[in-house]
Design a protein around this motif. Structure first.
Motif, mmCIF file in Angstrom:
data_model
loop_
_atom_site.group_PDB
_atom_site.id
_atom_site.type_symbol
_atom_site.label_atom_id
_atom_site.label_comp_id
_atom_site.label_asym_id
_atom_site.label_seq_id
_atom_site.Cartn_x
_atom_site.Cartn_y
_atom_site.Cartn_z
ATOM 1 N N ASN A 45 15.361 66.317 62.907
ATOM 2 C CA ASN A 45 15.339 67.621 63.555
ATOM 3 C C ASN A 45 15.495 68.721 62.503
ATOM 4 O O ASN A 45 16.096 68.480 61.452
ATOM 5 C CB ASN A 45 16.486 67.730 64.567
ATOM 6 C CG ASN A 45 16.238 66.903 65.822
ATOM 7 O OD1 ASN A 45 15.106 66.769 66.257
ATOM 8 N ND2 ASN A 45 17.294 66.352 66.398
ATOM 9 N N PRO A 46 14.968 69.938 62.807
ATOM 10 C CA PRO A 46 15.118 71.025 61.828
ATOM 11 C C PRO A 46 16.581 71.227 61.394
ATOM 12 O O PRO A 46 16.861 71.457 60.216
ATOM 13 C CB PRO A 46 14.587 72.254 62.584
ATOM 14 C CG PRO A 46 13.603 71.708 63.572
ATOM 15 C CD PRO A 46 14.144 70.358 63.973
ATOM 16 N N SER A 165 6.558 73.151 70.361
ATOM 17 C CA SER A 165 7.701 72.415 69.786
ATOM 18 C C SER A 165 8.217 71.411 70.809
ATOM 19 O O SER A 165 7.835 71.439 71.979
ATOM 20 C CB SER A 165 8.818 73.394 69.407
ATOM 21 O OG SER A 165 9.389 73.933 70.583
ATOM 22 N N GLN A 166 9.088 70.542 70.372
ATOM 23 C CA GLN A 166 9.665 69.570 71.310
ATOM 24 C C GLN A 166 10.497 70.303 72.363
ATOM 25 O O GLN A 166 10.478 69.922 73.536
ATOM 26 C CB GLN A 166 10.533 68.566 70.562
ATOM 27 C CG GLN A 166 9.763 67.709 69.575
ATOM 28 C CD GLN A 166 8.800 66.759 70.245
ATOM 29 O OE1 GLN A 166 9.148 66.103 71.213
ATOM 30 N NE2 GLN A 166 7.585 66.691 69.765
ATOM 31 N N GLY A 260 16.218 79.612 67.774
ATOM 32 C CA GLY A 260 15.695 79.119 66.499
ATOM 33 C C GLY A 260 14.990 80.237 65.775
ATOM 34 O O GLY A 260 14.727 81.305 66.348
ATOM 35 N N GLY A 261 14.686 80.021 64.506
ATOM 36 C CA GLY A 261 14.053 81.069 63.693
ATOM 37 C C GLY A 261 12.981 80.501 62.797
ATOM 38 O O GLY A 261 13.004 80.669 61.578
ATOM 39 N N TRP A 285 23.229 78.110 71.151
ATOM 40 C CA TRP A 285 23.458 77.006 70.211
ATOM 41 C C TRP A 285 24.077 75.871 71.004
ATOM 42 O O TRP A 285 25.193 76.003 71.517
ATOM 43 C CB TRP A 285 24.387 77.455 69.072
ATOM 44 C CG TRP A 285 24.491 76.440 67.979
ATOM 45 C CD1 TRP A 285 23.598 75.455 67.691
ATOM 46 C CD2 TRP A 285 25.548 76.320 67.022
ATOM 47 N NE1 TRP A 285 24.030 74.735 66.609
ATOM 48 C CE2 TRP A 285 25.216 75.241 66.181
ATOM 49 C CE3 TRP A 285 26.731 77.024 66.790
ATOM 50 C CZ2 TRP A 285 26.034 74.836 65.136
ATOM 51 C CZ3 TRP A 285 27.547 76.625 65.747
ATOM 52 C CH2 TRP A 285 27.197 75.550 64.923
ATOM 53 N N LYS A 347 7.130 65.735 65.595
ATOM 54 C CA LYS A 347 8.462 65.124 65.571
ATOM 55 C C LYS A 347 8.436 63.738 64.956
ATOM 56 O O LYS A 347 7.710 62.859 65.396
ATOM 57 C CB LYS A 347 9.009 65.085 66.999
ATOM 58 C CG LYS A 347 10.410 64.554 67.135
ATOM 59 C CD LYS A 347 11.445 65.359 66.326
ATOM 60 C CE LYS A 347 11.591 66.780 66.796
ATOM 61 N NZ LYS A 347 12.329 67.625 65.843
HETATM 62 P P1 NDP Z 1 9.464 70.896 66.345
HETATM 63 O O1 NDP Z 1 9.519 70.364 64.957
HETATM 64 O O2 NDP Z 1 9.102 70.008 67.456
HETATM 65 O O3 NDP Z 1 8.461 72.130 66.389
HETATM 66 C C1 NDP Z 1 8.527 73.226 65.562
HETATM 67 C C2 NDP Z 1 7.631 74.300 66.148
HETATM 68 O O4 NDP Z 1 7.787 75.499 65.407
HETATM 69 C C3 NDP Z 1 6.162 73.934 66.146
HETATM 70 O O5 NDP Z 1 5.668 74.090 67.447
HETATM 71 C C4 NDP Z 1 5.543 74.950 65.197
HETATM 72 O O6 NDP Z 1 4.308 75.431 65.617
HETATM 73 C C5 NDP Z 1 6.522 76.103 65.280
HETATM 74 N N1 NDP Z 1 6.533 76.932 64.073
HETATM 75 C C6 NDP Z 1 6.870 76.552 62.829
HETATM 76 N N2 NDP Z 1 6.774 77.589 61.982
HETATM 77 C C7 NDP Z 1 6.347 78.649 62.715
HETATM 78 C C8 NDP Z 1 6.049 80.009 62.405
HETATM 79 N N3 NDP Z 1 6.146 80.498 61.166
HETATM 80 N N4 NDP Z 1 5.624 80.803 63.408
HETATM 81 C C9 NDP Z 1 5.497 80.334 64.666
HETATM 82 N N5 NDP Z 1 5.795 79.063 65.018
HETATM 83 C C10 NDP Z 1 6.201 78.227 64.054
HETATM 84 O O7 NDP Z 1 10.856 71.606 66.580
HETATM 85 P P2 NDP Z 1 12.034 71.340 67.611
HETATM 86 O O8 NDP Z 1 11.545 71.396 68.998
HETATM 87 O O9 NDP Z 1 12.795 70.173 67.154
HETATM 88 O O10 NDP Z 1 12.890 72.663 67.344
HETATM 89 C C11 NDP Z 1 12.320 73.950 67.584
HETATM 90 C C12 NDP Z 1 13.310 75.022 67.177
HETATM 91 O O11 NDP Z 1 14.425 74.944 68.040
HETATM 92 C C13 NDP Z 1 13.857 74.881 65.777
HETATM 93 O O12 NDP Z 1 13.981 76.176 65.240
HETATM 94 C C14 NDP Z 1 15.220 74.258 66.002
HETATM 95 O O13 NDP Z 1 16.116 74.562 64.968
HETATM 96 C C15 NDP Z 1 15.599 74.933 67.280
HETATM 97 N N6 NDP Z 1 16.615 74.252 68.076
HETATM 98 C C16 NDP Z 1 17.767 74.935 68.297
HETATM 99 C C17 NDP Z 1 18.758 74.415 69.065
HETATM 100 C C18 NDP Z 1 19.980 75.209 69.313
HETATM 101 O O14 NDP Z 1 20.932 74.688 69.870
HETATM 102 N N7 NDP Z 1 20.004 76.455 68.918
HETATM 103 C C19 NDP Z 1 18.655 73.074 69.654
HETATM 104 C C20 NDP Z 1 17.361 72.442 69.429
HETATM 105 C C21 NDP Z 1 16.396 73.021 68.631
HETATM 106 P P3 NDP Z 1 2.949 74.582 65.509
HETATM 107 O O15 NDP Z 1 2.929 73.745 66.744
HETATM 108 O O16 NDP Z 1 1.909 75.617 65.510
HETATM 109 O O17 NDP Z 1 3.013 73.787 64.243
#
Ligand code: NDP
Length: 352
Positions: A45-46, A165-166, A260-261, A285, A347
């Motif tokens: 995960n990120p 994203s997931q 997320g960012g 979070w 993923k």
């Molecule tokens: P994934 O790895 O499944 O997906 C990442 C996504 O981010 C992809 O769809 C990708 O787009 C998109 N992306 C990446 N870079 C950019 C950009 N520069 N501009 C626009 N879109 C972008 O991620 P997860 O579902 O695992 O996680 C998604 C986010 O949620 C992350 O930031 C993660 O840290 C956050 N998160 C936060 C949680 C919290 O509690 N705060 C809990 C779970 C996750 P593309 O499909 O076009 O490649």
């Protein structure tokens, strides 16, 4: 005894620079409340990467362990394990059961682990191993964000970026199950239609590109879709212009939830929207939520698991990186390195 392989680090930095794989012995007969586990699968995960980079606020303590000369921590927060053996004071688990960690910072990137029973949550085998290995973070976050911030009723609209994203894919499906309408913003790509079809099949009401999200003209199309109904909730994991343009779609008193960012750019909400639309901007979070709301982790996982059992939340696309049963430290290391390198292309799951 069992030779466990562990992906650990002793200093913060880029995962490919600081991670290494070491092995250590575990007793095959656990004592007392201990449970011996074999890993089934663990995702990348990120936030796992951010932890290793040292930029994530919650991280495991670096400590002397596994015979290492310097203090170390084990990577990974999420994963599914199989019980190999239990100590004589373990009451709720038996050989063959599936478990996931009860909390973050467990250190899931390893082949085997000896854990206290109290640190584990039993998973009924009613869903796939991949779903169980990834239930605690992404689908659970989507569920909490859709249910904790706005009292959304069937027919209400929400909008989200990172639609592919997931978390986004989970939000689409959970939203559909709750009777909600969704607009998902995705990045444009050559095979956009394929992605739109895929998300629509999951239950997305509408899927739009970042360019459409940025276009004032396109705002009219969205207003037609919603038929004047205010969009109540916006889920943001991207930031930057994408987020600013998304907030413009919110209706009166709407809420922006940032979790997320991905673009690494800050969240900017236009002043006029704050004042004249009374927009609320909040952060989400999951790690903090599960501390703040006792029992919420279990309750959320149960609710999400039910949706998976019922087929409302399908097995999402994941890339499996297999580790062979007799893999050496170096082989385990290589599998994780490859999975980490591909972690921005969907993923990745390391499967033991
Ligand atoms: P994934 O790895 O499944 O997906 C990442 C996504 O981010 C992809 O769809 C990708 O787009 C998109 N992306 C990446 N870079 C950019 C950009 N520069 N501009 C626009 N879109 C972008 O991620 P997860 O579902 O695992 O996680 C998604 C986010 O949620 C992350 O930031 C993660 O840290 C956050 N998160 C936060 C949680 C919290 O509690 N705060 C809990 C779970 C996750 P593309 O499909 O076009 O490649």
């Amino acid at each position: 005894s069992i030779r466990a392989k562990v992906m650990l680090y002793s200093q913060y930095g880029q995962p490919d620079q600081v991670l290494r794989c070491v092995s250590h012995e575990l007793p095959s007969s656990p004592k007392g409340k201990e449970v011996l586990l074999q890993t089934i699968a663990c995702p990348i995960n990120p936030s796992d990467i951010n932890q290793i980079q040292g930029v994530y606020p919650s991280r495991p303590e670096l400590k002397a362990q596994y015979g290492q000369s310097e203090p170390v921590a084990v990577g990974g927060n999420e994963g599914l394990f199989k019980v190999l053996a239990v100590g004589n004071q373990v009451s709720g688990l038996k050989e063959g059961d599936w478990v996931i960690p009860n909390n973050v910072n467990f250190g899931t990137w390893r082949s085997h682990v000896l854990s206290e029973e109290s640190a584990l949550m039993k998973m009924e085998k009613t869903i796939s191993a991949n779903q169980a290995a990834t239930i605690a973070v992404n689908p659970s976050s989507a569920y909490q964000m859709l249910t904790l911030y706005e009292d959304l009723k069937p027919g209400d609209w929400f909008i989200q970026n990172g639609g592919n994203s997931q978390v986004g894919r989970s939000a689409i499906q959970i939203g559909k199950k709750l009777g909600l309408n969704s607009i998902s913003i995705v990045r444009n790509r050559d095979n956009l239609k394929e992605l739109v079809d895929e998300l629509t099949a999951l239950g997305a009401t509408k899927v739009i590109t970042e360019e459409e999200n940025a276009s004032r003209e396109f705002g009219k199309t969205i207003a037609e879709w919603t038929n004047g109904k205010p969009i109540k909730l916006a889920l943001n994991c991207v930031g930057g212009d994408n987020c600013t343009n998304m907030v413009r779609k919110l209706g009166q008193d709407g809420t922006l939830v940032t979790y997320g960012g991905m673009s690494m750019k800050p969240v900017t909400v236009p002043t006029t929207l704050f004042i004249f639309k009374n927009i609320t901007a909040k952060g989400f979070w999951i790690s903090a939520n599960i501390q703040r709301i006792p029992g919420s982790r279990e309750d959320t996982i149960k609710a999400v698991q039910k949706m998976m059992e019922d087929g409302d939340l399908v097995d999402v696309k994941m890339y499996e990186n297999p580790v062979s049963a007799d893999a050496s430290e170096d082989e385990v290391f290589q599998v994780f390195q490859k999975a980490l390198a591909k972690s921005n292309q969907g993923k990745q799951l390391v499967v033991f």
